[in-house]
Scaffold this active site. Structure first.
Site, mmCIF file in Angstrom:
data_model
loop_
_atom_site.group_PDB
_atom_site.id
_atom_site.type_symbol
_atom_site.label_atom_id
_atom_site.label_comp_id
_atom_site.label_asym_id
_atom_site.label_seq_id
_atom_site.Cartn_x
_atom_site.Cartn_y
_atom_site.Cartn_z
ATOM 1 N N ASP A 82 0.856 -1.193 0.000
ATOM 2 C CA ASP A 82 0.000 0.000 0.000
ATOM 3 C C ASP A 82 0.894 1.246 0.000
ATOM 4 O O ASP A 82 1.879 1.319 0.749
ATOM 5 C CB ASP A 82 -0.868 -0.050 1.274
ATOM 6 C CG ASP A 82 -1.954 1.006 1.287
ATOM 7 O OD1 ASP A 82 -2.325 1.506 0.209
ATOM 8 O OD2 ASP A 82 -2.436 1.324 2.397
ATOM 9 N N ASP A 104 2.243 5.234 -5.422
ATOM 10 C CA ASP A 104 1.539 6.462 -5.069
ATOM 11 C C ASP A 104 2.410 7.672 -5.377
ATOM 12 O O ASP A 104 3.261 8.070 -4.591
ATOM 13 C CB ASP A 104 1.163 6.443 -3.582
ATOM 14 C CG ASP A 104 0.384 7.702 -3.196
ATOM 15 O OD1 ASP A 104 0.128 8.539 -4.089
ATOM 16 O OD2 ASP A 104 0.045 7.843 -2.010
ATOM 17 N N GLU A 134 -2.782 6.017 -8.222
ATOM 18 C CA GLU A 134 -3.679 6.984 -7.577
ATOM 19 C C GLU A 134 -3.604 8.302 -8.320
ATOM 20 O O GLU A 134 -2.536 8.798 -8.651
ATOM 21 C CB GLU A 134 -3.305 7.197 -6.109
ATOM 22 C CG GLU A 134 -4.206 8.240 -5.436
ATOM 23 C CD GLU A 134 -4.093 8.273 -3.912
ATOM 24 O OE1 GLU A 134 -3.893 7.197 -3.317
ATOM 25 O OE2 GLU A 134 -4.216 9.367 -3.342
ATOM 26 N N HIS A 181 -7.393 10.012 4.722
ATOM 27 C CA HIS A 181 -6.840 8.941 5.555
ATOM 28 C C HIS A 181 -6.997 9.298 7.025
ATOM 29 O O HIS A 181 -6.754 10.436 7.416
ATOM 30 C CB HIS A 181 -5.353 8.751 5.273
ATOM 31 C CG HIS A 181 -5.070 8.244 3.894
ATOM 32 N ND1 HIS A 181 -4.710 9.067 2.867
ATOM 33 C CD2 HIS A 181 -5.088 6.990 3.385
ATOM 34 C CE1 HIS A 181 -4.514 8.342 1.777
ATOM 35 N NE2 HIS A 181 -4.740 7.078 2.064
ATOM 36 N N HIS A 209 -9.451 4.964 -0.689
ATOM 37 C CA HIS A 209 -8.563 5.054 0.474
ATOM 38 C C HIS A 209 -9.277 5.875 1.542
ATOM 39 O O HIS A 209 -10.101 6.726 1.232
ATOM 40 C CB HIS A 209 -7.255 5.743 0.092
ATOM 41 C CG HIS A 209 -6.340 4.847 -0.672
ATOM 42 N ND1 HIS A 209 -5.135 4.416 -0.182
ATOM 43 C CD2 HIS A 209 -6.469 4.276 -1.881
ATOM 44 C CE1 HIS A 209 -4.560 3.620 -1.070
ATOM 45 N NE2 HIS A 209 -5.351 3.515 -2.123
ATOM 46 N N GLY A 211 -11.062 4.528 4.297
ATOM 47 C CA GLY A 211 -12.380 3.932 4.551
ATOM 48 C C GLY A 211 -12.930 4.258 5.937
ATOM 49 O O GLY A 211 -14.147 4.328 6.124
ATOM 50 N N ASN A 231 -9.699 0.500 1.279
ATOM 51 C CA ASN A 231 -8.548 0.490 2.186
ATOM 52 C C ASN A 231 -8.991 0.943 3.570
ATOM 53 O O ASN A 231 -9.684 1.962 3.700
ATOM 54 C CB ASN A 231 -7.469 1.442 1.674
ATOM 55 C CG ASN A 231 -6.707 0.852 0.516
ATOM 56 O OD1 ASN A 231 -7.221 0.010 -0.209
ATOM 57 N ND2 ASN A 231 -5.481 1.287 0.347
ATOM 58 N N THR A 234 -7.453 2.894 10.149
ATOM 59 C CA THR A 234 -7.521 3.633 11.418
ATOM 60 C C THR A 234 -8.523 3.029 12.398
ATOM 61 O O THR A 234 -8.258 2.977 13.610
ATOM 62 C CB THR A 234 -7.843 5.123 11.159
ATOM 63 O OG1 THR A 234 -6.858 5.618 10.244
ATOM 64 C CG2 THR A 234 -7.796 5.941 12.432
#
Ligand code: 13P
Length: 403
Positions: A82, A104, A134, A181, A209, A211, A231, A234
């Protein structure tokens, strides 16, 4: 052996209107929690390792455990890098066992993002490995990724996305439509109309990304508009941290094992909730029958040498062991000498490739060509070379089916 081709896995999700969870793991507790959730609800899953977390564990040390977990699972799994930051990270992830990589470069201007992504796609596809790119910018101003992702949200447009996918050849696209994120201040607002347009323009699995923090309804809308990979990190991290705090409160004298007790259980519970919500639960059997299994290849050479002594043979082998493991798609290089004095062939090379595509890309790779033409072939005229597909690798513990 339920490691499967990740491109097949995500196309199955895309075609059938559900999303596979890509859960970032940061320890063995997370790995076990995520895999046991997938076993419990019979879901395909992506074991994801984010480069931004490599300060907290040794990627090289954790990968054998991740691969063993996937190999002994009874539900389909893929292993993904990732937020890979460079070509070097993508190569080492593939060589350590990832069968999907993300590059990325979304913080770069679009032409630079395209250039960097193209190079990674060329390399990874030559190893049979699909690539996630991305476009647009998903920041992480409030969560654990905050330091790495300062700045404003830059939304993806359908026109840029079409151009980017055409030029780079990425297999999946992470889009920016309002998520961030980590934790969010207030309720996230998603631009679902924009997502719909991107999906209509591309027709490939889309990735979200950030989620954590989205509502059940938002997830349903995302999946209805082409999101096939979500993704998620957290919320797992928060569940684990809360459990540690509870363990401390329950007994202030807890040692380490007391503090981390039940982390697997709470990580599994949150991952399972997501798998059920995103529709991947119950799909394992159809995904297994639809996907190509991910199977390594053993490139075996047995040979005799002419005109050189043992010391020179060892020097050549040592050079091969130094140079060849860095070639993309090479999982391991072993050299050996026959134990029987009368063996028909005295020496061997055993090179493990991650995928059959590497048979060609390895042969043509400049480092292999130089090594083979300058050092090996001139002295090893008498040799047999065969590539074996490893059908179902059996590792110790492969009968395990989860907690
Ligand atoms: P969250 O931490 O918001 O769930 O996002 C994770 C992520 O997108 C990793 O790439």
């Amino acid at each position: 052996m339920p490691l499967v081709d990740m491109k097949d896995m995500l196309h199955h999700a895309y075609d059938n209107g559900y999303a596979v969870g890509a859960f970032d793991l940061v320890s063995l507790d997370f790995l076990e929690g995520i895999t046991s959730a997938a076993e419990r609800c019979r879901a395909p899953v992506i074991l994801s390792l984010a480069e931004s977390h490599f300060d907290y564990f040794d990627f090289e040390l954790i990968m054998p455990a991740v691969e063993a977990a996937a190999q002994r699972a009874t539900v389909p799994m893929a292993i993904h890098l990732d937020h890979g930051a460079s070509m070097d990270s993508a190569v080492s992830a593939i060589n350590l066992g990832c069968n999907g990589v993300m590059v990325d470069a979304s913080h770069e201007p679009i032409p630079d993002n395209i250039r960097c992504t193209c190079a990674v796609v060329d390399m990874a596809h030559a190893c049979g490995v699909p690539v996630e790119g991305e476009l647009g910018y998903v920041p992480g101003v409030e969560g654990e990724d905050a330091e790495r992702h300062p700045g404003e949200i830059a939304y993806t447009t359908a026109a840029d996305a079409r151009n980017y996918v055409e030029q780079t050849g990425v297999d999946f696209l992470a889009v920016s439509i309002g998520t961030v994120h980590g934790r969010m201040k207030g309720a996230p607002k998603l631009d679902l109309q924009r997502l719909k347009q991107i999906n209509e323009a591309l027709g490939i699995p889309l990735v979200i990304h950030g989620g954590t923090g989205l509502s059940d309804d938002q997830f349903r809308h995302l999946i209805a508009s082409g999101v096939a990979k979500i993704n998620y990190y957290t919320a797992l991290s928060d569940a684990a941290a809360k459990q540690i705090n509870e363990n401390t409160r329950a007994d202030a004298s807890n040692g380490f094992t007391g503090l981390v007790k039940d982390i697997r259980t709470v990580v599994a519970a949150e991952a399972e909730r997501c798998m059920r919500l995103w529709g991947s639960a119950g799909r394992a059997a159809e995904v297994l029958s639809h996907c190509h299994p991910w199977m390594p290849v053993e490139h075996l050479i047995i040979y005799n040498v002419k005109g050189i002594d043992e010391t020179r043979v060892e020097t050549i082998m040592a050079e091969g062991r130094r140079v060849l493991p860095a070639i993309p798609g090479v999982r391991g290089v072993f050299t050996g000498e026959a134990m029987q004095d009368d063996a028909k062939y005295r020496y061997t090379w055993l090179v493990r490739f991650c995928h059959p595509a590497v048979i060609d890309s390895y042969r043509e790779h400049p480092d292999h060509v130089t090594f083979a033409d300058k050092l090996f072939r001139p002295v090893a005229g008498e040799r047999i070379s065969i590539d074996y597909q490893i059908v179902d690798p059996v590792i110790q513990g492969s009968s395990y089916v989860g907690h």
